[in-house]
Write a protein that holds these residues in place. Structure first.
Motif, PDB file in Angstrom:
ATOM      1  N   ARG A 290    -143.865  61.996  38.508  1.00  0.00           N
ATOM      2  CA  ARG A 290    -144.759  63.158  38.406  1.00  0.00           C
ATOM      3  C   ARG A 290    -146.029  62.800  37.648  1.00  0.00           C
ATOM      4  NH1 ARG A 290    -139.783  65.788  37.334  1.00  0.00           N
ATOM      5  NH2 ARG A 290    -140.242  65.724  35.087  1.00  0.00           N
TER       6      ARG A 290
ATOM      7  N   GLU B 238    -148.301  60.814  39.903  1.00  0.00           N
ATOM      8  CA  GLU B 238    -148.945  61.673  40.901  1.00  0.00           C
ATOM      9  C   GLU B 238    -150.102  62.469  40.275  1.00  0.00           C
ATOM     10  OE1 GLU B 238    -145.949  64.096  42.594  1.00  0.00           O
ATOM     11  OE2 GLU B 238    -144.986  62.452  43.707  1.00  0.00           O
ATOM     12  N   ASP B 239    -149.877  62.977  39.062  1.00  0.00           N
ATOM     13  CA  ASP B 239    -150.941  63.727  38.383  1.00  0.00           C
ATOM     14  C   ASP B 239    -152.143  62.823  38.080  1.00  0.00           C
ATOM     15  OD1 ASP B 239    -149.433  65.978  38.516  1.00  0.00           O
ATOM     16  OD2 ASP B 239    -148.680  65.866  36.464  1.00  0.00           O
TER      17      ASP B 239
ATOM     18  N   ALA C  29    -153.999  62.185  41.233  1.00  0.00           N
ATOM     19  CA  ALA C  29    -154.780  63.358  41.635  1.00  0.00           C
ATOM     20  C   ALA C  29    -156.064  63.466  40.824  1.00  0.00           C
ATOM     21  CB  ALA C  29    -153.942  64.630  41.471  1.00  0.00           C
TER      22      ALA C  29
ATOM     23  N   THR D 198    -146.031  78.803  49.262  1.00  0.00           N
ATOM     24  CA  THR D 198    -145.738  78.286  47.923  1.00  0.00           C
ATOM     25  C   THR D 198    -144.807  79.208  47.154  1.00  0.00           C
ATOM     26  OG1 THR D 198    -147.936  77.258  47.880  1.00  0.00           O
ATOM     27  CG2 THR D 198    -146.783  77.458  45.792  1.00  0.00           C
TER      28      THR D 198
ATOM     29  N   ASP E 123    -154.973  70.465  48.453  1.00  0.00           N
ATOM     30  CA  ASP E 123    -155.437  70.626  47.072  1.00  0.00           C
ATOM     31  C   ASP E 123    -155.216  72.047  46.573  1.00  0.00           C
ATOM     32  OD1 ASP E 123    -156.156  68.010  47.013  1.00  0.00           O
ATOM     33  OD2 ASP E 123    -158.296  68.350  47.320  1.00  0.00           O
TER      34      ASP E 123
ATOM     35  N   SER F 213    -152.979  74.135  47.638  1.00  0.00           N
ATOM     36  CA  SER F 213    -151.542  74.315  47.443  1.00  0.00           C
ATOM     37  C   SER F 213    -151.086  73.700  46.122  1.00  0.00           C
ATOM     38  CB  SER F 213    -150.786  73.673  48.613  1.00  0.00           C
ATOM     39  OG  SER F 213    -149.386  73.753  48.405  1.00  0.00           O
ATOM     40  N   ARG F 214    -151.685  72.564  45.740  1.00  0.00           N
ATOM     41  CA  ARG F 214    -151.335  71.931  44.468  1.00  0.00           C
ATOM     42  C   ARG F 214    -151.766  72.808  43.291  1.00  0.00           C
ATOM     43  NH1 ARG F 214    -150.144  66.588  43.360  1.00  0.00           N
ATOM     44  NH2 ARG F 214    -150.265  66.027  41.146  1.00  0.00           N
TER      45      ARG F 214
ATOM     46  N   THR G 238    -149.203  75.481  43.003  1.00  0.00           N
ATOM     47  CA  THR G 238    -147.938  74.888  42.553  1.00  0.00           C
ATOM     48  C   THR G 238    -147.957  74.620  41.046  1.00  0.00           C
ATOM     49  OG1 THR G 238    -147.564  73.875  44.711  1.00  0.00           O
ATOM     50  CG2 THR G 238    -146.382  72.939  42.841  1.00  0.00           C
ATOM     51  N   ASN G 239    -149.046  74.072  40.554  1.00  0.00           N
ATOM     52  CA  ASN G 239    -149.139  73.810  39.112  1.00  0.00           C
ATOM     53  C   ASN G 239    -149.088  75.107  38.308  1.00  0.00           C
ATOM     54  OD1 ASN G 239    -149.330  71.113  39.658  1.00  0.00           O
ATOM     55  ND2 ASN G 239    -151.516  70.939  39.238  1.00  0.00           N
TER      56      ASN G 239
ATOM     57  N   THR H  27    -159.898  71.000  40.473  1.00  0.00           N
ATOM     58  CA  THR H  27    -159.792  71.310  41.898  1.00  0.00           C
ATOM     59  C   THR H  27    -160.527  72.606  42.227  1.00  0.00           C
ATOM     60  OG1 THR H  27    -157.633  70.208  41.963  1.00  0.00           O
ATOM     61  CG2 THR H  27    -158.195  71.638  43.804  1.00  0.00           C
TER      62      THR H  27
END
Length: 448
Positions: free
Chosen positions: A290, A293-294, A297, A323, A346, A348-349, A352-353, A421
């Motif tokens: 994780r 991945e962060d 990003a 989501t 992006d 969606s991320r 999600t966060n 983002t």
């Protein structure tokens, strides 16, 4: 192989090229001006001589018509006059003028008379130095008045003016070239200072700035712009160094945990529960994944310079529904149709966060709402965040609950990714009190 003049010219310094160009332009302008001046002066003086000669000729013609001519004919400016009768004999002349040979023969007189303009005559065959301007008028009784005036003084004056210009023009060009060389050198001096200042800036002296001249000109603007660029580069480097340092700090904990578990398992293989060890290592590995991945990003966001990876219409309401369906604790309060421009993954991320944070800190429920004007809210009923810390949590690797377990808490990159983002999509994000809990508000501009 000899280099071409163009290559040689390009290899010269800016100061030399500007001085040479200014001198060349001035030389051309002065040459044209001198040529025009001499031409206009010549025409003006010749026109004055022609007018004066014509006036004398007309006065003699009037006297000839009235029969009051004197012998010799009197003039006060050196004008030569001959009066010729119908048989071609000279009857009256000015003092010292030839009484036997006319200045112009009969065909020439007829030609000048027909043109009505003064003619140029070489006076040397008539024992007169230089050239003459000749005017012919017709009088009564077949008489012809021939008036002429030497233009040697005019030619001498023009020659003198030409010599003055021939000598003065190069001197003026040289003077201007010297002045241009000094002025351009003084103008380029701040640029030289900028070059020296830039040469002194190294990786060990990043905080230095270029000298800014006091004059409010283009060089001042250039120096200010370059200093702003250096400040941005320094800030970016500091952010990069901080990111590397924080990332190394975050990586050290799970790596140390994995190493400790494996060392214990290998050191005491008989008393070790290998399934529990594998689960612990897997948990730390997922955390590392994780974090990677962060970091990836964030690196992509920095690389794109605040621009989305794609710009295409996105049904934000569909992204929200998909989501929210993955979180049993979440409830979709409202979801109006809205289309935004950007990257669906992006966006969606981002949601999600926000959902991960809300679910991690909520007590009982998480509520999500999307309005038709592009405002997305995620609300939890957890302990919330103090008002003075609501802006700070968007910084990278910021975690307010320092006493909580690292396994339960994130690395402090989720909200940083959210803000970067959302900004890339032209929107804003903020946190506000939900009483109780916390509400994250994301505003995205709807697509036109």
């Amino acid at each position: 192989m000899a280099e071409s003049p163009l290559v040689w010219w390009r290899r010269q310094g800016l100061r030399f090229r500007l001085t040479a160009a200014a001198a060349a332009v001035l030389a051309l302008a002065l040459a044209l001006s001198a040529s025009v001046l001499l031409s206009v002066l010549d025409r003006a003086l010749i026109s004055t001589v022609d007018d004066t000669t014509m006036q004398h000729a007309q006065a003699v013609r009037v006297a000839a018509d009235a029969g009051t001519l004197t012998s010799p004919i009197t003039t006060h400016d050196g004008t030569i006059v001959q009066v010729i009768d119908a048989r071609g004999r000279i009857t009256h002349v000015t003092y010292g003028t030839d009484r036997l040979v006319p200045l112009l023969d009969a065909p020439s007189r007829a030609k000048v008379l027909a043109s009505g303009q003064a003619a140029l005559l070489d006076g040397r065959p008539y024992a007169m130095p230089g050239f003459l301007r000749v005017v012919v008028l017709s009088a009564d009784g077949g008489q012809t008045v021939v008036a002429a005036r030497p233009i040697g003084e005019i030619q001498t004056s023009l020659a003198t003016a030409g010599r003055v210009l021939f000598v003065g023009t190069p001197a003026l060009i040289v003077l201007l070239a010297v002045a241009s060389w000094l002025m351009i050198g003084r103008t380029l001096r701040p640029i030289t200072a900028l070059r020296r200042g830039a040469a002194e800036i190294t990786h060990t002296a990043r905080s230095r700035r270029l000298p800014v001249p006091q004059s409010r000109d283009e060089v001042h603007s250039l120096a200010t712009t370059l200093n702003d660029m250096l400040a941005r580069l320094e800030e970016a480097e500091q952010r990069q160094r901080a990111l590397v340092s924080d990332a190394a700090h975050e990586l050290r904990s799970p790596l140390a945990s994995i190493r400790l578990q494996l060392e214990v398992a290998l050191g005491h293989p008989d008393g070790q529960h290998w399934q529990e060890t594998a689960e612990g290592v897997l948990e730390d590995t997922l955390r590392l994944s994780r974090l990677a991945e962060d970091l990836l990003a964030l690196a992509r966001l920095d690389e794109r310079g605040g621009v989305p990876a794609r710009r295409e219409p996105v049904d934000l309401d569909e992204v929200v529904r998909q989501t929210v369906d993955r979180y049993p604790e979440a409830r979709l309060a409202a979801c109006e149709p809205v289309v935004v421009t950007g990257d669906a993954l992006d966006l969606s991320r981002v949601l999600t966060n926000l959902m991960d944070n809300a679910v991690r800190h909520t007590t009982s429920k998480v509520e999500v709402a999307l309005s038709g004007d592009g405002v997305l809210t995620v609300t939890d009923d957890g302990p919330g965040i103090p008002e003075q810390d609501r802006e700070r949590v968007f910084n990278r690797f910021t975690r307010l609950d320092t006493g909580r377990s690292r396994d339960e808490g994130g690395a402090g990159l989720g909200l940083a990714i959210v803000r970067e983002t959302v900004r890339a999509h032209g929107g804003t994000v903020r946190l506000e009190d939900a009483s109780p809990g916390l509400r994250a508000v994301v505003s995205l501009p709807p697509a036109r």
